[in-house]
Design a protein around this motif. Structure first.
Motif, PDB file in Angstrom:
ATOM      1  N   THR A 106       0.826  -1.210   0.000  1.00 43.15           N
ATOM      2  CA  THR A 106       0.000   0.000   0.000  1.00 43.15           C
ATOM      3  C   THR A 106       0.864   1.265   0.000  1.00 43.15           C
ATOM      4  N   GLU A 107       2.007   1.198   0.701  1.00 44.54           N
ATOM      5  CA  GLU A 107       2.823   2.414   0.809  1.00 44.54           C
ATOM      6  C   GLU A 107       4.309   2.107   0.684  1.00 44.54           C
ATOM      7  N   ILE A 108       5.006   3.038   0.046  1.00 41.46           N
ATOM      8  CA  ILE A 108       6.458   2.935  -0.083  1.00 41.46           C
ATOM      9  C   ILE A 108       7.033   4.264   0.394  1.00 41.46           C
ATOM     10  N   SER A 109       8.105   4.186   1.161  1.00 37.27           N
ATOM     11  CA  SER A 109       8.718   5.418   1.644  1.00 37.27           C
ATOM     12  C   SER A 109      10.212   5.347   1.397  1.00 37.27           C
ATOM     13  N   CYS A 110      10.785   6.441   0.895  1.00 33.93           N
ATOM     14  CA  CYS A 110      12.208   6.464   0.611  1.00 33.93           C
ATOM     15  C   CYS A 110      12.817   7.693   1.293  1.00 33.93           C
ATOM     16  N   GLU A 111      13.882   7.448   2.070  1.00 37.44           N
ATOM     17  CA  GLU A 111      14.534   8.544   2.787  1.00 37.44           C
ATOM     18  C   GLU A 111      15.991   8.651   2.387  1.00 37.44           C
ATOM     19  N   LEU A 112      16.470   9.885   2.321  1.00 35.14           N
ATOM     20  CA  LEU A 112      17.888  10.124   2.078  1.00 35.14           C
ATOM     21  C   LEU A 112      18.431  10.823   3.319  1.00 35.14           C
ATOM     22  N   ASP A 156      26.004   9.122   1.188  1.00 35.40           N
ATOM     23  CA  ASP A 156      24.635   9.447   1.601  1.00 35.40           C
ATOM     24  C   ASP A 156      23.912   8.129   1.866  1.00 35.40           C
ATOM     25  N   ILE A 157      23.082   8.120   2.889  1.00 35.50           N
ATOM     26  CA  ILE A 157      22.374   6.879   3.239  1.00 35.50           C
ATOM     27  C   ILE A 157      20.951   6.909   2.685  1.00 35.50           C
ATOM     28  N   LEU A 158      20.658   5.912   1.873  1.00 33.44           N
ATOM     29  CA  LEU A 158      19.340   5.790   1.264  1.00 33.44           C
ATOM     30  C   LEU A 158      18.595   4.669   1.970  1.00 33.44           C
ATOM     31  N   MET A 159      17.356   4.939   2.392  1.00 31.31           N
ATOM     32  CA  MET A 159      16.561   3.910   3.049  1.00 31.31           C
ATOM     33  C   MET A 159      15.233   3.785   2.327  1.00 31.31           C
ATOM     34  N   LEU A 160      14.820   2.539   2.071  1.00 29.34           N
ATOM     35  CA  LEU A 160      13.561   2.306   1.391  1.00 29.34           C
ATOM     36  C   LEU A 160      12.734   1.304   2.192  1.00 29.34           C
ATOM     37  N   SER A 161      11.477   1.621   2.433  1.00 26.27           N
ATOM     38  CA  SER A 161      10.601   0.730   3.201  1.00 26.27           C
ATOM     39  C   SER A 161       9.275   0.570   2.491  1.00 26.27           C
ATOM     40  N   LEU A 199       5.075  -1.103   3.145  1.00 18.85           N
ATOM     41  CA  LEU A 199       4.075  -1.628   4.063  1.00 18.85           C
ATOM     42  C   LEU A 199       2.973  -2.223   3.192  1.00 18.85           C
ATOM     43  N   ASP A 200       2.423  -3.390   3.554  1.00 18.17           N
ATOM     44  CA  ASP A 200       1.313  -3.925   2.752  1.00 18.17           C
ATOM     45  C   ASP A 200      -0.003  -3.932   3.534  1.00 18.17           C
ATOM     46  N   ASN A 201      -1.089  -4.348   2.866  1.00 25.50           N
ATOM     47  CA  ASN A 201      -2.412  -4.256   3.481  1.00 25.50           C
ATOM     48  C   ASN A 201      -2.590  -5.232   4.636  1.00 25.50           C
ATOM     49  N   LEU A 202      -1.665  -6.165   4.804  1.00 28.82           N
ATOM     50  CA  LEU A 202      -1.757  -7.083   5.940  1.00 28.82           C
ATOM     51  C   LEU A 202      -0.829  -6.661   7.074  1.00 28.82           C
ATOM     52  N   GLY A 203      -0.172  -5.512   6.905  1.00 31.05           N
ATOM     53  CA  GLY A 203       0.708  -5.016   7.968  1.00 31.05           C
ATOM     54  C   GLY A 203       2.137  -5.521   7.870  1.00 31.05           C
ATOM     55  N   ASN A 204       2.445  -6.318   6.844  1.00 25.90           N
ATOM     56  CA  ASN A 204       3.832  -6.737   6.644  1.00 25.90           C
ATOM     57  C   ASN A 204       4.653  -5.535   6.198  1.00 25.90           C
ATOM     58  N   THR A 205       5.939  -5.553   6.537  1.00 29.42           N
ATOM     59  CA  THR A 205       6.789  -4.441   6.158  1.00 29.42           C
ATOM     60  C   THR A 205       8.216  -4.928   5.933  1.00 29.42           C
ATOM     61  N   ASP A 206       8.959  -4.180   5.134  1.00 29.58           N
ATOM     62  CA  ASP A 206      10.364  -4.517   4.900  1.00 29.58           C
ATOM     63  C   ASP A 206      11.137  -3.219   4.660  1.00 29.58           C
ATOM     64  N   THR A 207      12.405  -3.234   4.979  1.00 28.34           N
ATOM     65  CA  THR A 207      13.240  -2.039   4.870  1.00 28.34           C
ATOM     66  C   THR A 207      14.616  -2.421   4.360  1.00 28.34           C
ATOM     67  N   ILE A 208      15.201  -1.556   3.533  1.00 30.04           N
ATOM     68  CA  ILE A 208      16.588  -1.764   3.136  1.00 30.04           C
ATOM     69  C   ILE A 208      17.323  -0.432   3.257  1.00 30.04           C
ATOM     70  N   LYS A 209      18.590  -0.530   3.615  1.00 31.39           N
ATOM     71  CA  LYS A 209      19.415   0.667   3.767  1.00 31.39           C
ATOM     72  C   LYS A 209      20.662   0.480   2.922  1.00 31.39           C
ATOM     73  N   THR A 210      21.069   1.513   2.207  1.00 24.13           N
ATOM     74  CA  THR A 210      22.281   1.384   1.410  1.00 24.13           C
ATOM     75  C   THR A 210      22.993   2.737   1.359  1.00 24.13           C
ATOM     76  N   ALA A 211      24.319   2.694   1.201  1.00 25.93           N
ATOM     77  CA  ALA A 211      25.078   3.938   1.082  1.00 25.93           C
ATOM     78  C   ALA A 211      25.348   4.201  -0.390  1.00 25.93           C
ATOM     79  N   LEU A 212      25.201   5.445  -0.825  1.00 22.22           N
ATOM     80  CA  LEU A 212      25.489   5.783  -2.225  1.00 22.22           C
ATOM     81  C   LEU A 212      26.994   5.718  -2.449  1.00 22.22           C
ATOM     82  N   LYS A 213      27.368   5.322  -3.664  1.00 22.05           N
ATOM     83  CA  LYS A 213      28.799   5.219  -3.990  1.00 22.05           C
ATOM     84  C   LYS A 213      29.294   6.559  -4.531  1.00 22.05           C
TER      85      LYS A 213
END
Lengths: 102, 152
Positions: A44-50, A81-86, A88-102
């Motif tokens: 349902t939702e995607i969020s990306c942070e720098l 710079d640290i990039l984070m992407l998460s 969330l789905d309609n059942l409440g499951n969630t996942d996140t990844i973090k990576t540093a830019l080269k």
């Protein structure tokens, strides 16, 4: 479920490409064996942070293809710079990844 | 003894809370707009998203899709725009059971001039793109022939 993310930076502009592993069920598809409807199950939702600041938020429905893919650009980025992407789905499951830019 | 044990317990409990907070940043998510994702009519979806605001057709939005797709389940789409200060890009299918495919909102260093994704289409129809730029709404659409619907 997992997230794959790829970034490429040129002159301070970064292209972010992400692939989220998810079935993205519409709720209208029948199980070929049982003939029963497979329940709605989609991100349902995607969020990306720098560096902790939100740069992109998406609200999506099951009209985005299975294993959602998307790419977009970031301005004024620098190495480490640290990039984070998460997601969330309609059942409440969630996942996140973090990576540093080269 | 009991005191020490309960102390350890509460210390562990607070550690777990911190961990959950760090790895599941639920607070990053706003509420999913359930109503708009129930609407079949593109016009109703647009009203739900943007109210009665004027939406102007623009030739500064390009929508790249293949002219036809055998399978409507995976259609690549690229949106490019020369419009400045893009706040959001909304993707809408003209003839899907649910019109709104997704809305992508950009902030800060997020650049909304380019977006690539993959969408499902139920039948041959237009894909409508709405770009919000400098507090104005602009739109463009592109037709695609779909042989096998991708929404089941």
């Amino acid at each position: 479920m997992s997230i794959k993310i790829r970034t490429k930076t040129k002159a301070g502009i970064t292209i972010v490409s992400a692939m989220l592993r998810h079935p993205m069920e519409t709720g209208r598809r029948k199980d070929p064996d049982t003939e029963e409807l497979i329940p709605v199950h989609h991100i349902t939702e995607i969020s990306c942070e720098l560096n902790g600041e939100n740069v992109m938020t998406a609200v999506i429905g099951a009209g985005i293809s299975t294993n959602p893919f998307f790419s977009f650009y970031l301005n004024d980025t620098k190495a480490d710079d640290i990039l984070m992407l998460s997601w969330l789905d309609n059942l409440g499951n969630t996942d996140t990844i973090k990576t540093a830019l080269k | 003894m009991i005191n020490r044990r309960s102390l350890i317990k509460s210390a562990l409990a607070s550690l777990t809370l911190v961990k959950v907070g760090l790895f599941f940043p639920i607070q990053a998510f706003a509420a999913w707009p359930k109503k708009v994702f129930s609407l079949e009519s593109p016009n109703e979806a647009l009203i739900e998203l943007f109210g009665v605001r004027r939406i102007t057709a623009s030739n500064r939005i390009s929508i790249e899709m293949p002219p036809g797709a055998e399978n409507g389940a995976i259609i690549p789409i690229t949106v490019k725009t020369g419009l400045e200060n893009v706040k959001s890009i909304s993707l809408i299918a003209e003839k899907n059971p649910i019109a709104l495919l997704g809305q992508f909102t950009f902030r800060g260093k997020g650049n909304g001039e380019y977006l690539r994704s993959r969408i499902k289409l139920a039948k041959s129809s237009h894909v409508i793109v709405v770009v919000e730029s400098d507090c104005e709404l602009y739109t463009a659409k592109q037709y695609i022939e779909v042989l096998k619907g991708g929404c089941d």
